[in-house]
Scaffold this motif. Structure first.
Motif, PDB file in Angstrom:
ATOM      1  N   SER A   1       0.617  -1.331  -0.047  1.00  0.00           N
ATOM      2  CA  SER A   1       0.081   0.011  -0.011  1.00  0.00           C
ATOM      3  C   SER A   1       1.013   1.190  -0.001  1.00  0.00           C
ATOM      4  O   SER A   1       2.101   1.088   0.250  1.00  0.00           O
TER       5      SER A   1
ATOM      6  N   GLN B   1       2.340   1.561   3.217  1.00  0.00           N
ATOM      7  CA  GLN B   1       3.782   0.642   3.393  1.00  0.00           C
ATOM      8  C   GLN B   1       4.877   1.132   2.656  1.00  0.00           C
ATOM      9  O   GLN B   1       6.081   0.917   3.087  1.00  0.00           O
ATOM     10  N   GLN B   2       4.716   1.801   1.623  1.00  0.00           N
ATOM     11  CA  GLN B   2       5.825   1.993   0.779  1.00  0.00           C
ATOM     12  C   GLN B   2       6.476   3.459   1.299  1.00  0.00           C
ATOM     13  O   GLN B   2       7.790   3.245   1.253  1.00  0.00           O
TER      14      GLN B   2
ATOM     15  N   SER C   1      -2.984   6.628   6.320  1.00  0.00           N
ATOM     16  CA  SER C   1      -1.623   6.152   6.265  1.00  0.00           C
ATOM     17  C   SER C   1      -0.822   7.380   6.471  1.00  0.00           C
ATOM     18  O   SER C   1       0.540   7.065   7.032  1.00  0.00           O
TER      19      SER C   1
END
Length: 254
Positions: A157, A160-161, A190
């Motif tokens: 995601s 996460q990146q 995020s």
């Protein structure tokens, strides 16, 4: 007259990066534009600072000068005890590679590499062996990436990146991590996650983070906010809240 930022004394008490009377002018003659007008400020080791200001205030230019990405017209920038002014291109490249971490809005991960390979890329480029795997493991675990190390960016995601990008910035244990709008491409959940990890890297890993942002919510994660306007330092705020930051930005734009 622009104010001079008072000495930053929190964190470990040492200065990770210092700017003194920094001027940055683009162009020549009548076409010249002063992006920074004699900015002086200090960033203590082990602290999280946000740089804010209206569009065109010079915040990104200041970060680029502090990180050795842009050459100052006059003044002094000292990073980790090294004066950047006067260093050649090769010396600056080595310094950035070994002692500075970067987190960008666009992640800048290599799509063909796994998360693990992206994280260790700065060590590979520098020709450095992973001499401290315990530090790398600590960074990975702090960022919650243990079960994502064998995934490629397309399998992660956005949040996460960006966590992988944060780990890559931290893996060399740099003097300073510079973050340029690190949540600009993320949804609110995020973004909050990444900001929490940046803050955690300061308090649990002892890192120093300097972040450029236009977002009051992002700035509220920092220990301190410094405000620029028209290329000059004009104010600062300790222990910022969203409401106080918004009020300060309103006064700058008014």
């Amino acid at each position: 007259m622009p104010r001079t930022a008072p000495e930053e004394t929190s964190g470990t008490g040492t200065r990770a990066v210092t700017a003194h009377d920094v001027v940055k002018v683009y162009g020549d003659g009548d076409a010249s534009v002063a992006a920074l007008n004699g900015v002086s400020m200090e960033f203590a080791s082990g602290t999280f600072t946000a740089i804010m200001g209206p569009s065109g205030s010079g915040k990104s230019t200041l970060m680029h000068c502090l990180a050795g990405l842009d050459e100052v017209t006059s003044g002094s920038v000292v990073l980790g005890g090294t004066e950047l002014v006067g260093l050649g291109d090769k010396q600056l490249t080595l310094l950035r590679r070994q002692r500075v971490g970067f987190v960008f809005q666009t992640f800048n991960l290599l799509p063909t590499l796994t998360a693990r390979q992206n994280i260790t890329l700065p060590l590979d480029i520098a020709g450095r062996r992973d001499t401290d795997p315990s530090w790398r493991d600590r960074v990975v675990d702090t960022l919650g990436l243990r079960d994502r190390l064998d995934h490629r960016p397309s399998e992660l995601s956005g949040g996460q990146q960006q966590r992988v990008a944060c780990a890559r910035a931290l893996v060399t244990s740099p003097d300073v991590v510079f973050a340029d709008e690190p949540t600009g491409n993320l949804d609110s959940a995020s973004g909050a996650e990444v900001l929490a990890f940046l803050r955690m890297s300061v308090y649990e890993l002892g890192q120093t983070v300097v972040m450029v942002t236009h977002d009051a919510g992002a700035a509220s994660y920092a220990d301190r906010v410094v405000f620029l306007r028209d290329g000059a330092f004009v104010d600062e705020m300790a222990d910022p809240s969203i409401e106080r930051v918004l009020e300060a930005l309103k006064s700058l734009e008014g």
